[in-house]
Write a protein that holds these residues in place. Structure first.
Motif, short mmCIF file in Angstrom:
data_model
loop_
_atom_site.label_atom_id
_atom_site.label_comp_id
_atom_site.label_asym_id
_atom_site.label_seq_id
_atom_site.Cartn_x
_atom_site.Cartn_y
_atom_site.Cartn_z
N ARG A 158 14.50 -20.21 4.86
CA ARG A 158 13.96 -21.24 3.94
C ARG A 158 14.14 -22.70 4.52
NH1 ARG A 158 17.78 -18.41 2.42
NH2 ARG A 158 19.62 -18.99 1.81
N PHE A 159 15.21 -22.74 5.21
CA PHE A 159 15.80 -24.54 6.09
C PHE A 159 14.57 -24.62 7.00
CE2 PHE A 159 19.14 -21.30 3.96
CZ PHE A 159 19.52 -22.71 3.09
N ARG A 160 13.57 -23.81 7.12
CA ARG A 160 12.19 -24.67 8.86
C ARG A 160 12.56 -25.65 8.41
NH1 ARG A 160 8.51 -23.67 12.26
NH2 ARG A 160 6.57 -25.17 11.59
N ASP A 161 12.40 -26.41 7.50
CA ASP A 161 12.70 -28.47 7.32
C ASP A 161 13.54 -29.30 7.96
OD1 ASP A 161 9.77 -27.72 6.77
OD2 ASP A 161 9.69 -28.14 4.46
N GLN A 162 14.82 -28.30 7.48
CA GLN A 162 15.64 -29.36 7.64
C GLN A 162 16.26 -29.26 9.40
OE1 GLN A 162 15.41 -27.02 4.51
NE2 GLN A 162 16.77 -27.69 3.67
N TYR A 163 15.54 -28.24 9.72
CA TYR A 163 16.27 -27.81 11.64
C TYR A 163 15.14 -28.29 12.30
CZ TYR A 163 18.23 -23.78 10.07
OH TYR A 163 19.37 -22.71 9.57
N ARG A 164 13.63 -28.72 11.61
CA ARG A 164 12.32 -29.07 12.48
C ARG A 164 13.48 -31.00 12.45
NH1 ARG A 164 8.19 -27.57 13.61
NH2 ARG A 164 6.40 -29.66 12.74
N ALA A 251 24.15 -24.66 20.97
CA ALA A 251 24.02 -26.02 20.39
C ALA A 251 22.45 -25.11 19.19
CB ALA A 251 23.97 -27.08 20.83
N GLY A 252 22.83 -24.03 19.02
CA GLY A 252 21.60 -23.90 18.08
C GLY A 252 20.06 -23.23 18.18
N TRP A 253 20.04 -22.94 19.17
CA TRP A 253 18.93 -22.02 19.92
C TRP A 253 18.13 -21.27 18.34
CZ3 TRP A 253 17.56 -16.52 19.18
CH2 TRP A 253 18.72 -16.01 18.91
N ARG A 254 19.10 -20.89 17.48
CA ARG A 254 18.30 -20.02 16.68
C ARG A 254 17.39 -20.69 15.57
NH1 ARG A 254 23.19 -15.61 15.37
NH2 ARG A 254 23.80 -17.55 15.45
N ALA A 255 17.74 -22.39 15.26
CA ALA A 255 17.30 -22.42 14.60
C ALA A 255 16.62 -23.69 15.12
CB ALA A 255 18.65 -23.86 13.99
N VAL A 256 16.01 -23.36 16.08
CA VAL A 256 15.45 -24.13 17.30
C VAL A 256 13.82 -23.15 17.24
CG1 VAL A 256 14.27 -24.56 19.42
CG2 VAL A 256 16.35 -25.36 19.12
N MET A 257 13.70 -21.99 17.33
CA MET A 257 12.87 -21.34 17.12
C MET A 257 12.00 -20.88 15.22
SD MET A 257 12.86 -19.07 19.82
CE MET A 257 13.78 -19.34 21.03
N ILE A 258 13.01 -20.78 14.91
CA ILE A 258 12.86 -21.21 13.07
C ILE A 258 11.96 -22.20 13.19
CG2 ILE A 258 13.38 -21.51 10.77
CD1 ILE A 258 16.60 -19.88 11.85
N ALA A 259 12.51 -23.29 13.65
CA ALA A 259 12.03 -24.92 13.89
C ALA A 259 10.22 -24.95 14.56
CB ALA A 259 12.68 -26.11 14.12
N SER A 260 10.18 -24.13 15.18
CA SER A 260 8.92 -23.82 16.60
C SER A 260 7.60 -23.84 15.97
CB SER A 260 9.38 -22.79 17.05
OG SER A 260 10.02 -23.15 18.48
N ASP A 261 6.35 -23.84 16.64
CA ASP A 261 4.85 -23.43 15.71
C ASP A 261 5.11 -22.56 16.83
OD1 ASP A 261 4.35 -25.70 13.96
OD2 ASP A 261 5.25 -27.40 14.83
N VAL A 262 5.46 -22.90 18.30
CA VAL A 262 4.61 -21.28 19.11
C VAL A 262 5.86 -21.20 20.00
CG1 VAL A 262 3.24 -23.80 20.66
CG2 VAL A 262 3.14 -20.89 21.03
N VAL A 263 5.89 -20.07 21.01
CA VAL A 263 7.41 -20.02 21.77
C VAL A 263 6.64 -19.85 22.91
CG1 VAL A 263 9.06 -18.67 21.77
CG2 VAL A 263 8.54 -19.55 19.85
N VAL A 264 6.73 -19.94 23.73
CA VAL A 264 6.66 -19.69 25.08
C VAL A 264 7.77 -18.30 25.99
CG1 VAL A 264 5.16 -19.80 27.50
CG2 VAL A 264 4.42 -20.88 25.21
N VAL A 364 22.05 -20.29 9.89
CA VAL A 364 22.01 -20.51 10.86
C VAL A 364 22.12 -21.93 10.70
CG1 VAL A 364 21.20 -18.57 12.10
CG2 VAL A 364 19.87 -20.81 12.28
N PRO A 365 22.93 -22.62 11.83
CA PRO A 365 23.97 -24.25 12.18
C PRO A 365 22.39 -24.50 12.75
CG PRO A 365 24.79 -22.71 13.79
CD PRO A 365 24.07 -21.67 13.08
N LEU A 366 22.26 -25.49 12.66
CA LEU A 366 21.64 -27.34 13.08
C LEU A 366 21.26 -27.29 14.98
CD1 LEU A 366 22.68 -30.15 10.48
CD2 LEU A 366 19.75 -28.09 10.58
N PRO A 367 20.62 -27.11 15.06
CA PRO A 367 20.20 -27.32 16.44
C PRO A 367 20.69 -28.71 17.19
CG PRO A 367 18.25 -28.32 15.92
CD PRO A 367 19.19 -27.35 14.15
N ARG A 368 21.33 -29.04 17.99
CA ARG A 368 22.11 -29.86 18.80
C ARG A 368 21.58 -30.13 19.90
NH1 ARG A 368 26.16 -27.86 16.90
NH2 ARG A 368 27.30 -27.85 19.43
#
Length: 373
Positions: A158-164, A251-264, A364-368
């Motif tokens: 639910r915090f995807r917008d904040q991570y992006r 530095a926040g890999w989980r937040a990056v996954m949540i923020a992603s549109d596609v993952v390779v 999960v914490p914000l990405p850096r």
């Protein structure tokens, strides 16, 4: 560092309890791993030298690694440091040896005939079937607890917008994340140029019309630890200058996954977690000959398309698939219950009553991501 990150998911289950003091220690060999000392210091947990820790009797020992744990005195709770307690690879290469392994083998769970864990946390009931074959004496201490990392990620969607926003992404911008485990057959080990190729294709597309799409890199902590932060950044310097968002391991890999549109990705845990939370996934590297049948990585490999590296990459990302139901159910058979199960196990070993308040599962914490400089 991967084990330490998983423990940082676990120790908050003890927060607010004034009966408990938490201390962290690192095996003396671990001090040579680049960045580990800074990681431990940044956790804010009181650190104790290994030489002192092994001479103390502990009420509870938490570990997400099997290394040197036989030297520590106390009731031990062992949990996985990645997706699943049973490894997806059929072979271990520790110490340069190549031998069959499941991750639940007797040589990992016992020392001189003594069972090491007082509680062995499993993520899935299927792992219990493996354990009965590989180390049946450990079945009595096994607890099917689910996966606390996946539970945190699910609750953080639910915090995807904040991570992006923390990544500098605006509405309409797409984020492509390249995920890599360690080893020579990983994404990073086999296709180091993938990052630059994606950025070049985005740049060429923007000559027709601006999109502002971004590329992020999530690389296994073992790569950073084995080679050093300077070296990883140096290898990816051209891509970073072109705009790559390089995410350090703490530095926040989980937040990056949540923020992603596609993952390779590849056969590593981060790719599996991305798929499990609903990110479309395609695979850049898949070592089929070493994957355990019906493992998490094998489940993902059976559903996600493979990149053809001889063809343009961006058009292929449209074929990335959603396989959240299949992969999440392969990772955990106790979705949403890990905090309750693990806290109950910890307090049972501590011989303390459970606190009256429910466990708190923080987002999960914000990405850096590191900037180019």
């Amino acid at each position: 560092m991967a084990a330490g990150a998983r423990l940082l998911d676990l120790v908050p289950l003890l927060e607010a309890d004034c009966r408990v003091q938490v201390v962290v220690t690192v095996p003396h060999e671990g001090q040579a791993w680049h960045g580990l000392e800074e990681f431990v210091r940044a956790s804010g947990i009181l650190a104790m030298p290994w030489q002192q820790a092994v001479h103390h009797d502990w009420d509870l020992v938490l570990t997400a690694s099997h290394r040197h744990i036989d030297q520590v005195h106390g009731k031990v709770l062992v949990l996985p440091h990645g997706a699943g307690a049973a490894r997806s690879r059929t072979l271990s290469r520790k110490g340069g040896a190549v031998r069959p392994t499941t991750g639940l083998d007797r040589d990992l769970l016992t020392y001189r005939g003594r069972l090491i864990p007082s509680v062995l946390a499993l993520s899935h009931h299927a792992e219990l079937d493996i354990l009965r074959q590989t180390c049946p004496e450990a079945e009595a201490v096994a607890v099917i607890a689910g996966d606390i990392c996946l539970d945190r990620m699910m609750q953080s969607l639910r915090f995807r917008d904040q991570y992006r926003a923390a990544l500098g992404l605006e509405d309409g911008q797409q984020l492509v994340t390249v995920s890599s485990t360690w080893s020579t057959d990983s994404t990073f080990g086999t296709h180091t140029g993938l990052y630059t190729r994606l950025l070049d294709e985005i740049a060429q597309r923007e000559t027709v019309g601006p999109s502002g799409d971004r590329v992020a890199a999530v690389i296994h902590p073992a790569v950073w630890a084995a080679h050093g932060r300077w070296q990883v950044r140096s290898w990816l310097a051209p891509a970073r200058r072109a705009g790559l968002l390089l995410v350090p391991p703490d530095a926040g890999w989980r937040a990056v996954m949540i923020a992603s549109d596609v993952v390779v990705g590849d056969h590593g845990s981060t790719t599996a977690y991305a798929a499990a939370i609903g990110r479309p996934v395609c695979l850049a590297a898949v070592p089929h000959d070493v994957l355990r049948p019906n493992s998490i990585a094998d489940t993902l490999a059976g559903r996600a398309p493979r990149l053809d590296h001889s063809q343009p990459l961006l058009p292929q990302l449209r074929d990335a698939v959603h396989c959240a139901a299949e992969v999440s159910s392969a990772i955990s058979s106790r979705m949403g219950y890990a905090a309750d199960e693990l806290r109950a196990a910890m307090y049972r070993l501590l011989e303390l009553d459970l606190p009256p308040w429910p466990p708190h599962t923080a987002p999960v914490p914000l990405p850096r991501p590191s900037e180019w400089r």
